[in-house]
Design a protein around this motif. Structure first.
Motif, PDB file in Angstrom:
ATOM      1  N   THR A  47       0.854  -1.184   0.000  1.00 35.08           N
ATOM      2  CA  THR A  47       0.000   0.000   0.000  1.00 35.08           C
ATOM      3  C   THR A  47       0.891   1.235   0.000  1.00 35.08           C
ATOM      4  N   ALA A  48       0.290   2.388  -0.199  1.00 36.23           N
ATOM      5  CA  ALA A  48       1.053   3.638  -0.143  1.00 36.23           C
ATOM      6  C   ALA A  48       1.696   3.794   1.232  1.00 36.23           C
ATOM      7  N   GLN A  49       0.968   3.413   2.278  1.00 35.72           N
ATOM      8  CA  GLN A  49       1.510   3.488   3.639  1.00 35.72           C
ATOM      9  C   GLN A  49       2.709   2.552   3.800  1.00 35.72           C
ATOM     10  N   GLY A  50       2.607   1.351   3.251  1.00 39.72           N
ATOM     11  CA  GLY A  50       3.711   0.395   3.331  1.00 39.72           C
ATOM     12  C   GLY A  50       4.933   0.876   2.572  1.00 39.72           C
ATOM     13  N   ILE A  51       4.712   1.442   1.396  1.00 38.76           N
ATOM     14  CA  ILE A  51       5.826   1.978   0.596  1.00 38.76           C
ATOM     15  C   ILE A  51       6.490   3.140   1.320  1.00 38.76           C
ATOM     16  N   ALA A  52       5.693   4.035   1.874  1.00 37.58           N
ATOM     17  CA  ALA A  52       6.253   5.195   2.590  1.00 37.58           C
ATOM     18  C   ALA A  52       7.069   4.741   3.796  1.00 37.58           C
ATOM     19  N   MET A  53       6.550   3.757   4.534  1.00 40.57           N
ATOM     20  CA  MET A  53       7.287   3.250   5.693  1.00 40.57           C
ATOM     21  C   MET A  53       8.613   2.637   5.255  1.00 40.57           C
ATOM     22  N   ARG A  54       8.562   1.822   4.221  1.00 36.95           N
ATOM     23  CA  ARG A  54       9.773   1.148   3.741  1.00 36.95           C
ATOM     24  C   ARG A  54      10.788   2.168   3.239  1.00 36.95           C
ATOM     25  N   GLU A  55      10.331   3.179   2.492  1.00 39.27           N
ATOM     26  CA  GLU A  55      11.256   4.196   1.976  1.00 39.27           C
ATOM     27  C   GLU A  55      11.932   4.959   3.109  1.00 39.27           C
ATOM     28  N   GLY A  56      11.169   5.319   4.124  1.00 44.31           N
ATOM     29  CA  GLY A  56      11.756   6.008   5.272  1.00 44.31           C
ATOM     30  C   GLY A  56      12.750   5.137   6.008  1.00 44.31           C
ATOM     31  N   ASP A  57      12.386   3.871   6.207  1.00 44.57           N
ATOM     32  CA  ASP A  57      13.293   2.945   6.886  1.00 44.57           C
ATOM     33  C   ASP A  57      14.538   2.671   6.051  1.00 44.57           C
ATOM     34  N   ASP A  58      14.370   2.584   4.731  1.00 48.51           N
ATOM     35  CA  ASP A  58      15.531   2.359   3.861  1.00 48.51           C
ATOM     36  C   ASP A  58      16.514   3.533   3.953  1.00 48.51           C
ATOM     37  N   ALA A  59      15.985   4.751   3.982  1.00 48.38           N
ATOM     38  CA  ALA A  59      16.857   5.930   4.084  1.00 48.38           C
ATOM     39  C   ALA A  59      17.607   5.921   5.415  1.00 48.38           C
ATOM     40  N   GLU A  60      16.899   5.616   6.496  1.00 45.71           N
ATOM     41  CA  GLU A  60      17.560   5.532   7.811  1.00 45.71           C
ATOM     42  C   GLU A  60      18.553   4.374   7.834  1.00 45.71           C
ATOM     43  N   GLY A  61      18.193   3.269   7.199  1.00 50.05           N
ATOM     44  CA  GLY A  61      19.096   2.119   7.130  1.00 50.05           C
ATOM     45  C   GLY A  61      20.391   2.451   6.404  1.00 50.05           C
ATOM     46  N   LEU A  62      20.293   3.190   5.322  1.00 48.39           N
ATOM     47  CA  LEU A  62      21.501   3.600   4.597  1.00 48.39           C
ATOM     48  C   LEU A  62      22.387   4.499   5.452  1.00 48.39           C
ATOM     49  N   ARG A  63      21.762   5.396   6.206  1.00 46.13           N
ATOM     50  CA  ARG A  63      22.534   6.273   7.091  1.00 46.13           C
ATOM     51  C   ARG A  63      23.291   5.432   8.114  1.00 46.13           C
ATOM     52  N   ARG A  64      22.604   4.472   8.711  1.00 46.00           N
ATOM     53  CA  ARG A  64      23.263   3.626   9.714  1.00 46.00           C
ATOM     54  C   ARG A  64      24.310   2.721   9.079  1.00 46.00           C
ATOM     55  N   ALA A  65      24.030   2.235   7.886  1.00 41.85           N
ATOM     56  CA  ALA A  65      25.001   1.383   7.192  1.00 41.85           C
ATOM     57  C   ALA A  65      26.286   2.158   6.917  1.00 41.85           C
ATOM     58  N   ALA A  66      26.152   3.428   6.588  1.00 43.79           N
ATOM     59  CA  ALA A  66      27.339   4.262   6.361  1.00 43.79           C
ATOM     60  C   ALA A  66      28.174   4.364   7.638  1.00 43.79           C
ATOM     61  N   GLN A  67      27.503   4.520   8.776  1.00 44.43           N
ATOM     62  CA  GLN A  67      28.222   4.582  10.054  1.00 44.43           C
ATOM     63  C   GLN A  67      28.851   3.227  10.384  1.00 44.43           C
ATOM     64  N   LEU A  68      28.107   2.167  10.147  1.00 39.72           N
ATOM     65  CA  LEU A  68      28.559   0.816  10.492  1.00 39.72           C
ATOM     66  C   LEU A  68      29.766   0.389   9.656  1.00 39.72           C
ATOM     67  N   THR A  69      29.853   0.884   8.433  1.00 44.29           N
ATOM     68  CA  THR A  69      30.926   0.446   7.536  1.00 44.29           C
ATOM     69  C   THR A  69      32.094   1.428   7.451  1.00 44.29           C
ATOM     70  N   GLU A  70      32.101   2.439   8.318  1.00 41.09           N
ATOM     71  CA  GLU A  70      33.239   3.362   8.329  1.00 41.09           C
ATOM     72  C   GLU A  70      34.532   2.574   8.518  1.00 41.09           C
ATOM     73  N   GLY A  71      35.514   2.860   7.682  1.00 42.34           N
ATOM     74  CA  GLY A  71      36.810   2.205   7.804  1.00 42.34           C
ATOM     75  C   GLY A  71      36.900   0.860   7.099  1.00 42.34           C
ATOM     76  N   ILE A  72      35.827   0.416   6.465  1.00 44.13           N
ATOM     77  CA  ILE A  72      35.856  -0.849   5.717  1.00 44.13           C
ATOM     78  C   ILE A  72      35.961  -0.508   4.236  1.00 44.13           C
ATOM     79  N   ASP A  73      36.908  -1.115   3.561  1.00 44.14           N
ATOM     80  CA  ASP A  73      37.119  -0.881   2.141  1.00 44.14           C
ATOM     81  C   ASP A  73      35.882  -1.357   1.363  1.00 44.14           C
ATOM     82  N   PRO A  74      35.242  -0.480   0.583  1.00 43.90           N
ATOM     83  CA  PRO A  74      34.062  -0.888  -0.197  1.00 43.90           C
ATOM     84  C   PRO A  74      34.336  -2.072  -1.131  1.00 43.90           C
TER      85      PRO A  74
END
Length: 160
Positions: A99-126
């Motif tokens: 649903t639109a609500q499900g997509i909006a929730m997932r998009e928001g969580d994905d954006a936050e997940g990417l932010r945290r993934a960037a912090q989690l992978t600091e210092g790791i060679d891509p």
């Protein structure tokens, strides 16, 4: 020299330990919406699918029992995050549509997940991460072939 099976057990252990770290890092995102881990996985599968999936398709792709995926999908539908549609290709396996609500929730969580993934992978060679992804995909593909072969042998053995 260690055999492949012994090294494989070490790999499984490292994956489990890494999984614990990632769960800790991302848990609060999932919990902010009151979703269980399986509900979050199913919502992700539905919102990221190329075509609307069915419960059995999600179960097979993720290695989860159909009943577990069914319960999660039912809960997501009750919360208005996905909806059921008739499947023209199958009478009983309905399609899951976000649903639109499900997509909006997932998009928001994905954006936050990417932010945290960037912090989690600091210092790791891509490139190291990319090699690990490629290697794990190759290992998973071969394991899938081996599981099919094992299942075929078991079926043959039971019929004999």
């Amino acid at each position: 020299m260690k055999r492949a099976a012994e090294i494989f057990i070490e790999l499984v252990d490292e994956i489990a330990r890494s999984r614990g770290r990632t769960d800790l890092a991302f848990r609060s995102i999932r919990e902010a919406h009151g979703l269980t881990e399986v509900e979050n996985i199913v919502l992700t599968a539905v919102t990221h699918a190329q075509r609307p999936p069915t419960v059995p398709q999600i179960g097979r792709a993720l290695g989860h029992p159909r009943q577990v995926v069914q319960r999660a999908a039912d809960m997501l539908a009750t919360r208005g995050l996905i909806e059921w549609r008739d499947n023209p290709d199958h009478k009983r396996a309905r399609l899951l549509i976000p649903t639109a609500q499900g997509i909006a929730m997932r998009e928001g969580d994905d954006a936050e997940g990417l932010r945290r993934a960037a912090q989690l992978t600091e210092g790791i060679d891509p490139d190291m991460i990319a090699r690990a992804v490629a290697d794990l995909r190759a290992i998973r593909a071969i394991m899938s072939q081996n599981l099919r072969a094992m299942a075929e042998r078991e079926d043959v053995g039971e019929d004999a």
